[in-house]
Write a protein that holds these residues in place. Structure first.
Motif, PDB file in Angstrom:
ATOM      1  N   VAL A   1       2.822  -3.896  -7.417  1.00 23.97           N
ATOM      2  CA  VAL A   1       3.610  -2.700  -7.115  1.00 23.97           C
ATOM      3  C   VAL A   1       2.885  -1.448  -7.597  1.00 23.97           C
ATOM      4  CG1 VAL A   1       5.755  -1.485  -7.648  1.00 23.97           C
ATOM      5  CG2 VAL A   1       5.812  -3.908  -7.097  1.00 23.97           C
TER       6      VAL A   1
ATOM      7  N   GLU B   1      -0.026  -0.712  -5.364  1.00 23.76           N
ATOM      8  CA  GLU B   1       0.440  -0.177  -4.076  1.00 23.76           C
ATOM      9  C   GLU B   1       0.860   1.276  -4.212  1.00 23.76           C
ATOM     10  OE1 GLU B   1       1.287  -0.395   0.036  1.00 23.76           O
ATOM     11  OE2 GLU B   1       0.049  -1.542  -1.359  1.00 23.76           O
ATOM     12  N   ARG B   2       1.492   1.613  -5.335  1.00 22.49           N
ATOM     13  CA  ARG B   2       1.873   3.008  -5.555  1.00 22.49           C
ATOM     14  C   ARG B   2       0.642   3.896  -5.670  1.00 22.49           C
ATOM     15  NH1 ARG B   2       6.072   3.291 -10.411  1.00 22.49           N
ATOM     16  NH2 ARG B   2       5.879   5.507  -9.885  1.00 22.49           N
TER      17      ARG B   2
ATOM     18  N   ALA C   1      -0.315   6.921  -3.157  1.00 21.98           N
ATOM     19  CA  ALA C   1      -0.603   8.259  -3.689  1.00 21.98           C
ATOM     20  C   ALA C   1      -1.987   8.730  -3.248  1.00 21.98           C
ATOM     21  CB  ALA C   1      -0.506   8.241  -5.212  1.00 21.98           C
TER      22      ALA C   1
ATOM     23  N   LEU D   1       7.216   1.501   3.096  1.00 27.10           N
ATOM     24  CA  LEU D   1       8.378   1.460   2.218  1.00 27.10           C
ATOM     25  C   LEU D   1       9.645   1.089   2.967  1.00 27.10           C
ATOM     26  CD1 LEU D   1       7.687   4.723   0.178  1.00 27.10           C
ATOM     27  CD2 LEU D   1       7.057   2.373  -0.385  1.00 27.10           C
TER      28      LEU D   1
END
Length: 379
Positions: A174, A177-178, A182, A240
């Motif tokens: 996670v 992936e963030r 970004a 998302l």
């Protein structure tokens, strides 16, 4: 202590089954007058049986104390009672529980001590209650109980560690992936916003000098850049979406889009020379990463370099894809290395796929960004 922590569902079930078996079996033997030898104190024997049956319900909450109490009650019961019922079952269950909960040393010491007590007592009694083979067999089973519990404890520990590792992997995924989202937002949307900023700033300067200046062409470029920015933003936000929703449509970032990228930079007043050599189709991950590096490099040229010309070269070989973005800027080279300009993201995009990345000022002026990837993407 809460009642739920004292009486667990499995403890209630095991304790109830043990109580029914021990008491009913002992009562049947008592009524049938099935007796081994005369007991020393029958009342005391029934009391010890009741104690062992009751305390077994607390085996998970107080494993060591329960095991010791049941051991003491069992050692008192057999000499005191003339009924040789299944009283030993409570001790075996408590000893197993002690080992299965990770108290292996304590369980082993108690099992070894019990084995010695059984053998010594039978030797002293000249094996009046059991034969030699029965004595050794019973002692062996008692010694084996902690081993079985240890196997269960190891399995539980392994399962718990596996669940922790899986959860950590999920959290790491996670987080990665963030970071990727970004970085994509910075590279794609940041690039388009930089172009819009350059175009509108130039248009404002011209309007101040010449109020009759027509802004249709600039507005068309801004509109097209905004459209591209929104399309890329929708594609990235699409990851998302909830499960079951339609995936985002539209092409992803690719080197095939470099001509459009170069045209947008030219519209901002920058002379862009684009050269792409090679016909090999690179892996999708490398293709997207190379496009993003060129995109961010052009953004840095527009924002920091005060350059008039930039050369973009992409060479796709049989085993390697290499690119270079070289400008003739006269801006502060240090500005290109400040946090937020995307050099960190470019380096991550290159090295994350097994490639290399270099960026810095040139000796004869300007700034150069170079990156290369193997066409075999590491898994």
């Amino acid at each position: 202590m809460k009642l739920s922590s004292l009486f667990r569902p499995m403890d209630l079930l095991v304790g109830s089954v043990n109580a029914v078996v021990v008491i009913s079996w002992s009562l049947v033997q008592w009524e049938l007058r099935v007796e081994d030898t005369q007991g020393l104190n029958e009342d005391l024997g029934w009391i010890m049986m009741a104690v062992s049956v009751v305390v077994l319900f607390f085996r998970s909450a107080f494993p060591l104390a329960v095991t010791l109490v049941i051991l003491a009650a069992t050692l008192v019961y057999y000499p005191a009672s003339s009924t040789d019922g299944p009283m030993l079952s409570a001790f075996v269950i408590s000893l197993y529980t002690l080992a299965a909960l990770g108290r292996l040393v304590a369980a082993s010491v108690i099992a070894a001590s019990t084995f010695v007590i059984i053998v010594v007592s039978e030797v002293i009694a000249n094996f009046a209650h059991m034969t030699q083979s029965e004595t050794l067999m019973l002692g062996g089973w008692i010694v084996a109980v902690p081993a079985i519990g240890a196997v269960v404890a190891h399995h539980r520990r392994y399962r718990a560690e596996t669940l922790v590792a899986l959860e950590e992997t999920r959290r790491r995924s996670v987080a990665e992936e963030r970071i990727r989202i970004a970085r994509d937002l910075h590279d794609a949307v940041g690039h388009h916003l930089s172009l819009i900023n350059v175009q509108t700033a130039a248009a404002l300067r011209k309007l101040r000098k010449d109020p009759a200046y027509r802004t249709e062409e600039v507005l068309e470029i801004v509109a097209e850049t905004t459209r591209l920015s929104l399309r890329e933003l929708r594609a990235m936000v699409g990851v998302l979406r909830e499960a079951g929703e339609d995936p985002p449509t539209g092409p992803g970032p690719s080197l095939d889009q470099l001509p459009s990228l170069a045209d947008a930079a030219r519209a901002s007043g920058l002379e862009v020379e684009l050269r792409v050599d090679g016909s090999t189709e690179p892996p999708a991950a490398v293709d997207a990463a190379a496009y993003r590096v060129v995109q961010e490099a052009l953004t840095n040229v527009l924002r920091h370099a005060r350059a008039s010309r930039v050369h973009v070269t992409v060479v796709i070989g049989t085993s390697t894809l290499a690119l270079a973005v070289v400008d003739d800027g006269k801006g502060d080279a240090k500005g290109a290395n400040l946090a937020g300009n995307g050099l960190t993201g470019m380096r991550e995009r290159a090295e994350g796929l097994g490639g290399t990345f270099n960026a810095g000022p040139r000796e004869d002026g300007g700034f150069a960004v170079e990156a290369a990837w193997p066409l075999e993407v590491p898994k």
